[in-house]
Design an enzyme around this catalytic site. Structure first.
Site, PDB file in Angstrom:
ATOM      1  N   LEU A   1      -3.554   0.603   1.104  1.00 35.27           N
ATOM      2  CA  LEU A   1      -3.511  -0.327   2.045  1.00 35.27           C
ATOM      3  C   LEU A   1      -2.875  -1.551   1.736  1.00 35.27           C
ATOM      4  O   LEU A   1      -3.072  -2.071   0.405  1.00 35.27           O
ATOM      5  CB  LEU A   1      -4.987  -0.527   2.609  1.00 35.27           C
ATOM      6  CG  LEU A   1      -5.390   0.753   3.332  1.00 35.27           C
ATOM      7  CD1 LEU A   1      -6.948   0.449   3.757  1.00 35.27           C
ATOM      8  CD2 LEU A   1      -4.745   1.454   3.981  1.00 35.27           C
ATOM      9  N   HIS A   2      -2.275  -2.261   2.806  1.00 39.64           N
ATOM     10  CA  HIS A   2      -1.600  -3.591   2.561  1.00 39.64           C
ATOM     11  C   HIS A   2      -1.922  -4.378   3.670  1.00 39.64           C
ATOM     12  O   HIS A   2      -2.600  -3.951   4.739  1.00 39.64           O
ATOM     13  CB  HIS A   2      -0.199  -3.427   2.203  1.00 39.64           C
ATOM     14  CG  HIS A   2       0.646  -2.732   3.304  1.00 39.64           C
ATOM     15  ND1 HIS A   2       0.718  -2.845   4.381  1.00 39.64           N
ATOM     16  CD2 HIS A   2       1.372  -1.515   2.841  1.00 39.64           C
ATOM     17  CE1 HIS A   2       1.400  -2.281   4.985  1.00 39.64           C
ATOM     18  NE2 HIS A   2       1.750  -1.015   4.097  1.00 39.64           N
TER      19      HIS A   2
ATOM     20  N   GLY B   1      -0.012  -5.040   6.204  1.00 34.20           N
ATOM     21  CA  GLY B   1       0.216  -4.433   7.630  1.00 34.20           C
ATOM     22  C   GLY B   1      -1.036  -3.600   8.218  1.00 34.20           C
ATOM     23  O   GLY B   1      -1.110  -3.472   9.297  1.00 34.20           O
ATOM     24  N   HIS B   2      -1.377  -2.699   7.208  1.00 30.60           N
ATOM     25  CA  HIS B   2      -2.685  -1.968   7.482  1.00 30.60           C
ATOM     26  C   HIS B   2      -3.741  -2.590   8.184  1.00 30.60           C
ATOM     27  O   HIS B   2      -4.385  -2.577   9.138  1.00 30.60           O
ATOM     28  CB  HIS B   2      -3.167  -1.228   6.581  1.00 30.60           C
ATOM     29  CG  HIS B   2      -2.017   0.045   6.019  1.00 30.60           C
ATOM     30  ND1 HIS B   2      -1.509  -0.212   4.601  1.00 30.60           N
ATOM     31  CD2 HIS B   2      -1.453   1.013   6.331  1.00 30.60           C
ATOM     32  CE1 HIS B   2      -0.750   0.839   4.511  1.00 30.60           C
ATOM     33  NE2 HIS B   2      -0.900   1.486   5.665  1.00 30.60           N
TER      34      HIS B   2
ATOM     35  N   GLN C   1       3.520  16.336   6.204  1.00 31.69           N
ATOM     36  CA  GLN C   1       4.617  15.215   6.679  1.00 31.69           C
ATOM     37  C   GLN C   1       5.566  14.902   5.450  1.00 31.69           C
ATOM     38  O   GLN C   1       6.824  14.334   5.757  1.00 31.69           O
ATOM     39  CB  GLN C   1       4.040  14.078   7.324  1.00 31.69           C
ATOM     40  CG  GLN C   1       3.431  13.171   6.309  1.00 31.69           C
ATOM     41  CD  GLN C   1       2.856  11.751   7.465  1.00 31.69           C
ATOM     42  OE1 GLN C   1       1.903  12.049   7.824  1.00 31.69           O
ATOM     43  NE2 GLN C   1       3.443  10.839   6.982  1.00 31.69           N
TER      44      GLN C   1
ATOM     45  N   GLN D   1       8.184   6.807  15.040  1.00 33.49           N
ATOM     46  CA  GLN D   1       6.726   7.358  15.195  1.00 33.49           C
ATOM     47  C   GLN D   1       6.027   7.061  16.346  1.00 33.49           C
ATOM     48  O   GLN D   1       5.314   7.789  16.936  1.00 33.49           O
ATOM     49  CB  GLN D   1       5.925   6.913  13.697  1.00 33.49           C
ATOM     50  CG  GLN D   1       4.602   7.405  13.496  1.00 33.49           C
ATOM     51  CD  GLN D   1       3.981   7.142  12.306  1.00 33.49           C
ATOM     52  OE1 GLN D   1       4.215   7.901  11.446  1.00 33.49           O
ATOM     53  NE2 GLN D   1       3.320   6.191  12.091  1.00 33.49           N
TER      54      GLN D   1
ATOM     55  N   SER E   1       5.093  -2.299   2.914  1.00 30.91           N
ATOM     56  CA  SER E   1       5.108  -0.888   2.931  1.00 30.91           C
ATOM     57  C   SER E   1       4.428  -0.397   1.448  1.00 30.91           C
ATOM     58  O   SER E   1       4.729  -0.924   0.573  1.00 30.91           O
ATOM     59  CB  SER E   1       6.572  -0.105   2.958  1.00 30.91           C
ATOM     60  OG  SER E   1       6.286   1.201   2.704  1.00 30.91           O
ATOM     61  N   SER E   2       3.715   0.754   1.694  1.00 26.90           N
ATOM     62  CA  SER E   2       3.110   1.431   0.378  1.00 26.90           C
ATOM     63  C   SER E   2       4.098   1.863  -0.560  1.00 26.90           C
ATOM     64  O   SER E   2       3.787   1.665  -1.614  1.00 26.90           O
ATOM     65  CB  SER E   2       2.223   2.694   0.752  1.00 26.90           C
ATOM     66  OG  SER E   2       1.256   2.362   1.698  1.00 26.90           O
TER      67      SER E   2
HETATM   68  P1  AMP Z   1       1.042   4.557   6.621  1.00 30.21           P
HETATM   69  O1  AMP Z   1      -0.319   4.556   5.950  1.00 30.21           O
HETATM   70  O2  AMP Z   1       2.459   4.165   5.787  1.00 30.21           O
HETATM   71  O3  AMP Z   1       1.107   5.933   7.270  1.00 30.21           O
HETATM   72  O4  AMP Z   1       0.847   3.757   7.850  1.00 30.21           O
HETATM   73  C1  AMP Z   1      -0.204   3.603   8.613  1.00 30.21           C
HETATM   74  C2  AMP Z   1      -0.057   2.494   9.741  1.00 30.21           C
HETATM   75  O5  AMP Z   1       0.277   1.451   9.348  1.00 30.21           O
HETATM   76  C3  AMP Z   1       1.189   3.091  10.523  1.00 30.21           C
HETATM   77  O6  AMP Z   1       0.831   2.928  12.063  1.00 30.21           O
HETATM   78  C4  AMP Z   1       2.208   2.062  10.190  1.00 30.21           C
HETATM   79  O7  AMP Z   1       3.341   1.855  11.131  1.00 30.21           O
HETATM   80  C5  AMP Z   1       1.391   0.920   9.892  1.00 30.21           C
HETATM   81  N1  AMP Z   1       2.282  -0.111   9.027  1.00 30.21           N
HETATM   82  C6  AMP Z   1       2.861   0.398   7.831  1.00 30.21           C
HETATM   83  N2  AMP Z   1       3.412  -0.723   7.491  1.00 30.21           N
HETATM   84  C7  AMP Z   1       3.252  -1.574   8.345  1.00 30.21           C
HETATM   85  C8  AMP Z   1       3.743  -3.219   8.414  1.00 30.21           C
HETATM   86  N3  AMP Z   1       4.356  -3.863   7.347  1.00 30.21           N
HETATM   87  N4  AMP Z   1       2.940  -3.785   9.406  1.00 30.21           N
HETATM   88  C9  AMP Z   1       2.674  -3.170  10.496  1.00 30.21           C
HETATM   89  N5  AMP Z   1       2.090  -1.724  10.606  1.00 30.21           N
HETATM   90  C10 AMP Z   1       2.349  -1.145   9.175  1.00 30.21           C
END
Ligand code: AMP
Length: 279
Positions: free
Chosen positions: A33-34, A36-37, A61, A153, A185-186
């Protein structure tokens, strides 16, 4: 914060919460998690009584040559971050719980899944749609929160929810960026120091495209040209696709308008990154 691993236990808990009239906000993630999450969690908190976050690295996926095994996992740090951001329930199912022996049913959102990221990642969105629908069925949220960062997505999930009469709202929230513009991004963890600095070219190129549009140039070819030119200036960037598309149909647009989406996927060194901008 409660941490629940078992699908049956989460279902029991949700049933009880819904019976007492609580609204459930759901943030599905793959962990690592960062901010964004966390922005999704914080926003969910404002719009729901109970915030449920899932962490599940979904094998369905990932392609056979993709980074499923290397994908960053740090449950302890993620647990702390979730709790700090105001999560009420953290759901961490196991792969056999989600895909038990004999699993055979998949969701395909046709036409939207094979293009853009789907071209380089065949089967990716089938895996995403399947796990997201399964999670929706388990968690029964009133609202689910997704990031614009993964624009295709969000389009696919909104389409699936509409097509399959899933009774809930999808909320899409803006991309959270690092100070230099790189979309969080992760997978940014994979970038070497040089690649990390090169990676800023994606957003830089998108912004150039947007400025051109804002200056009155609506011709998609012209916008494309400017973006490609900026990307070419970065030798370690290898463009996978540049799409200038309608925000719901994902069809290529020849004339850009308000709402048109510009999306890029590119390899920076060995790391594949995506980013997009809505005009
Ligand atoms: P993930 O863990 O990559 O599957 O992402 C989980 C959720 O977090 C998804 O809805 C992503 O679009 C969202 N997400 C990932 N990176 C960001 C970001 N930089 N800003 C906003 N949402 C994000």
């Amino acid at each position: 914060m409660r941490i629940i691993q078992s699908t049956s236990e989460i279902q029991r808990t949700i049933t009880q919460l819904r019976q007492t009239g609580k609204t459930i906000g759901f943030v599905p993630t793959m962990g690592a998690l960062h901010q964004g999450h966390l922005s999704l969690i914080e926003h969910a908190k404002k719009e729901s009584d109970v915030v449920l976050v899932s962490i599940f690295v979904n094998p369905a996926q990932f392609g056979p040559k993709e980074d499923f095994n290397q994908y960053p996992r740090d449950m302890q740090r993620d647990t702390e971050k979730c709790s700090h951001a105001g999560t009420d329930i953290l759901f961490t199912p196991s792969a056999p719980d989600i895909y038990p022996e004999g699993f055979r049913t998949y969701v395909s959102v046709e036409g939207l899944s094979e293009i853009m990221c789907g071209q380089a990642r065949p089967g990716h969105f089938r895996g995403v749609a399947t796990v997201v629908l399964k999670l929706f069925n388990i968690v029964k949220p009133h609202k689910a929160f997704f990031g614009q960062k993964d624009f295709q997505q969000t389009v696919i999930i909104k389409r699936m929810v509409k097509d399959l009469n899933v009774n809930m709202n999808i909320v899409v929230l803006p991309t959270v960026r690092e100070a230099d513009g790189l979309a969080m991004s992760s997978r940014n963890q994979y970038l070497s120091k040089e690649d990390r600095s090169a990676a800023t070219c994606l957003y830089r190129a998108l912004k150039k495209g947007r400025s051109l549009f804002e200056d009155g140039n609506k011709d998609a070819d012209k916008i494309r040209e400017v973006i490609l030119h900026t990307l070419r200036e970065e030798p370690s960037a290898h463009l996978e696709y540049l799409a200038i598309v309608h925000p719901e149909t994902l069809e290529e647009e020849t004339i850009a308008g308000k709402g048109t989406v510009i999306a890029i996927a590119a390899g920076i060194g060995t790391t594949r990154l995506i980013d997009n901008i809505i005009l």
